[in-house]
Write an enzyme that holds these catalytic residues in place. Structure first.
Site, PDB file in Angstrom:
ATOM      1  N   HIS A 129       0.782  -1.310  -0.177  1.00 29.58           N
ATOM      2  CA  HIS A 129       0.128   0.172  -0.013  1.00 29.58           C
ATOM      3  C   HIS A 129       0.690   1.198  -0.037  1.00 29.58           C
ATOM      4  O   HIS A 129       0.413   2.480  -0.370  1.00 29.58           O
ATOM      5  CB  HIS A 129      -1.017  -0.140   1.338  1.00 29.58           C
ATOM      6  CG  HIS A 129      -2.024  -1.172   1.187  1.00 29.58           C
ATOM      7  ND1 HIS A 129      -2.780  -1.289   2.033  1.00 29.58           N
ATOM      8  CD2 HIS A 129      -2.286  -1.812   0.147  1.00 29.58           C
ATOM      9  CE1 HIS A 129      -3.806  -2.266   1.941  1.00 29.58           C
ATOM     10  NE2 HIS A 129      -3.386  -2.651   0.548  1.00 29.58           N
ATOM     11  N   PHE A 375      -1.176  -8.090   5.295  1.00 31.56           N
ATOM     12  CA  PHE A 375       0.291  -7.443   4.885  1.00 31.56           C
ATOM     13  C   PHE A 375       0.359  -6.257   4.300  1.00 31.56           C
ATOM     14  O   PHE A 375       1.230  -5.877   3.609  1.00 31.56           O
ATOM     15  CB  PHE A 375       1.283  -8.550   4.099  1.00 31.56           C
ATOM     16  CG  PHE A 375       1.076  -9.960   4.500  1.00 31.56           C
ATOM     17  CD1 PHE A 375       0.879 -10.312   5.988  1.00 31.56           C
ATOM     18  CD2 PHE A 375       0.676 -10.933   3.753  1.00 31.56           C
ATOM     19  CE1 PHE A 375       0.708 -11.442   6.616  1.00 31.56           C
ATOM     20  CE2 PHE A 375       0.440 -12.298   4.270  1.00 31.56           C
ATOM     21  CZ  PHE A 375       0.621 -12.660   5.557  1.00 31.56           C
ATOM     22  N   CYS A 376      -0.806  -5.621   4.358  1.00 38.96           N
ATOM     23  CA  CYS A 376      -0.688  -4.133   3.663  1.00 38.96           C
ATOM     24  C   CYS A 376      -0.747  -4.340   2.160  1.00 38.96           C
ATOM     25  O   CYS A 376      -0.141  -3.480   1.637  1.00 38.96           O
ATOM     26  CB  CYS A 376       0.079  -3.017   4.149  1.00 38.96           C
ATOM     27  SG  CYS A 376      -0.149  -2.771   6.043  1.00 38.96           S
ATOM     28  N   ALA A 377      -1.329  -5.383   1.537  1.00 38.93           N
ATOM     29  CA  ALA A 377      -0.941  -5.584   0.187  1.00 38.93           C
ATOM     30  C   ALA A 377      -2.221  -6.439  -0.106  1.00 38.93           C
ATOM     31  O   ALA A 377      -2.414  -7.519  -0.720  1.00 38.93           O
ATOM     32  CB  ALA A 377       0.367  -6.474   0.075  1.00 38.93           C
ATOM     33  N   CYS A 395      -6.463  -6.008   6.992  1.00 36.48           N
ATOM     34  CA  CYS A 395      -5.005  -6.398   7.373  1.00 36.48           C
ATOM     35  C   CYS A 395      -4.732  -6.788   8.762  1.00 36.48           C
ATOM     36  O   CYS A 395      -4.959  -6.025   9.501  1.00 36.48           O
ATOM     37  CB  CYS A 395      -4.024  -5.446   6.924  1.00 36.48           C
ATOM     38  SG  CYS A 395      -2.178  -5.594   6.808  1.00 36.48           S
TER      39      CYS A 395
END
Length: 453
Positions: A129, A375-377, A395
């Site tokens: 992100h 995982f901020c993805a 997340c």
């Protein structure tokens, strides 16, 4: 083939000393154990050498750039020499600018604020992100996740060739995925970008701690990374690269340090002449200790030798992947396949387990710290899990109870400070949890899975 302590003792070098290597934590089942920190992709432990350097400097702490006293001058020299050290570590061009920031996220937001008018930005949905979100003021094209490095290059080439209007463009790409650990074809993507009149920024947050990063060899226009992933304490980051867009932009923050000259106008307003150096985007009192700690980490990794560090890490990667492959219920997440080069970041799911429940059991029953969530993805993990893009999931905040399926995964990550025993314990713990189940009951509290009291 099982992983044994004896096998790992034949690894190519010893781990680098890090803080916290002797910390013990309580187990919910009774007793204590040395903590196994296997969440390097989130924040790596500080190198002992970095901490010692910071402690040695601390009594000499002083103001920076404008103080006449000895400690101020010493701190200024320390800060500017740190800039030179990091620039050398990154093999920057002679006319590149290196700016100290708070983090990779801060670095990329700074660059986003410096984009020229009508700039188009191209990013893959696979980005963290920090790389995916800062470009909201620009026209953004989000590219589908490629399944091979070659497909990544071809996808980017098509998107750049088809852009309309054909004006300034920026490509943002990760060097190593924070989800799969896979290395991206940065040099080839840079060549494709430049062939189509675009520039490229490299998110090296997961690459720089594991592999040498050369701005010149990769031919990227900018590189960004964080100190807390490079074995330095929290709160510092770097943006390094071409100066023209940065000098043409308004300062990222307005204030002291960024301004070279400020005068009052007759109408009561203020005229400002901004610095034409890195100081333009470093307003306020700089994080001298953060900059110094990054420089110290750069020196430590260089002195240890990346060839040696990479060889040892690859050995550990193979052992973890071999160990997980022995457990049929485990599925490792990957974009490019088993043979893709990668760093020490591995994400997986376990059939029959809620990912947060599994991670909680690793911590509570074995003293192993890993990460669970998206995982901020989020777009990437959803793609890897084969879920609908609109499926809910947060997340690190599972919406399912222990034992129920969740839109989350488990990530184990390691690096230069990881002892062999931690890898052995992790693989053994995965096998035991899958085979025998958890020894304790767990419940969901405030979005986290925790041991039931």
């Amino acid at each position: 083939m099982s992983v044994s302590t004896a096998a790992l003792d034949r690894s190519v070098c010893s781990p680098l000393p890090v803080l916290g290597r002797d910390v013990t934590v309580p187990l919910v089942t009774g007793g204590e154990v040395t903590y196994a920190a296997l969440d390097y992709a989130a924040s790596a432990p500080a190198l002992q050498r970095v901490w010692d350097d910071v402690a040695a400097y601390a009594p000499y702490y002083g103001s920076v750039h404008r103080g006449a006293g000895y400690l101020s001058q010493l701190s200024t020299d320390l800060f500017e020499n740190a800039r030179k050290t990091v620039a050398e570590f990154l093999d920057c061009r002679a006319d590149d600018q290196l700016i100290f920031t708070r983090s990779t996220t801060d670095s990329l937001n700074l660059l986003a604020a410096a984009l020229p008018a009508d700039c188009q930005v191209f990013v893959f949905e696979t980005e963290h992100h920090a790389s995916l979100l800062p470009w909201r003021a620009a026209k953004v094209t989000c590219l589908n996740a490629p399944r091979t490095p070659q497909q990544a290059v071809a996808t980017l080439e098509r998107a750049l060739a088809d852009r309309d209007p054909y004006g300034p463009a920026l490509v943002c790409v990760t060097g190593a995925s924070n989800v799969t650990g896979e290395l991206w074809p940065v040099r080839e993507l840079a060549a494709a970008a430049h062939a189509h009149g675009a520039r490229i920024v490299l998110d090296a947050a997961q690459l720089a701690p594991h592999h040498p990063v050369s701005v010149q060899d990769l031919d990227v226009d900018w590189v960004a990374f964080s100190g807390h992933k490079l074995y330095a304490p929290f709160g510092s980051g770097v943006l390094a690269g071409r100066a023209d867009w940065l000098l043409a932009a308004e300062p990222y923050l307005a204030g002291g340090g960024a301004s070279r000259k400020v005068t009052r106008r007759a109408d009561g307003g203020v005229d400002v002449e901004w610095h034409e150096s890195a100081a333009r985007h470093e307003a306020g009192s700089p994080n001298v200790i953060g900059a110094y700690s990054i420089a110290s980490a750069c020196k430590a990794l260089t002195d240890a030798g990346f060839d040696t560090l990479v060889a040892r890490e690859q050995y550990l990667i193979e052992k973890v992947r071999e160990g997980l492959a022995e457990v049929p219920e485990v599925r490792i997440l990957s974009l490019f396949g088993d043979d893709a080069p990668r760093v020490g970041v591995i994400s997986f799911v376990v059939d029959g387990w809620n990912s947060s429940h599994f991670a909680a059991a690793l911590s509570a029953e074995y003293g192993i710290g890993v990460r669970d969530g998206l995982f901020c993805a989020h777009p990437l993990v959803r793609t890897l899990l084969g879920s609908d893009p609109g499926t809910q999931g947060e997340c690190g905040a599972p919406e399912a109870a222990p034992g129920e399926k969740s839109l989350n995964a488990i990530r184990v990550s390691f690096g230069a400070g990881t002892p062999d025993e931690h890898v052995v314990r992790f693989v053994t713990a995965v096998r035991e949890l899958v085979t025998d189940g958890a020894k304790w009951n767990y419940r969901t509290e405030d979005g986290r899975c925790v041991p039931a009291v």
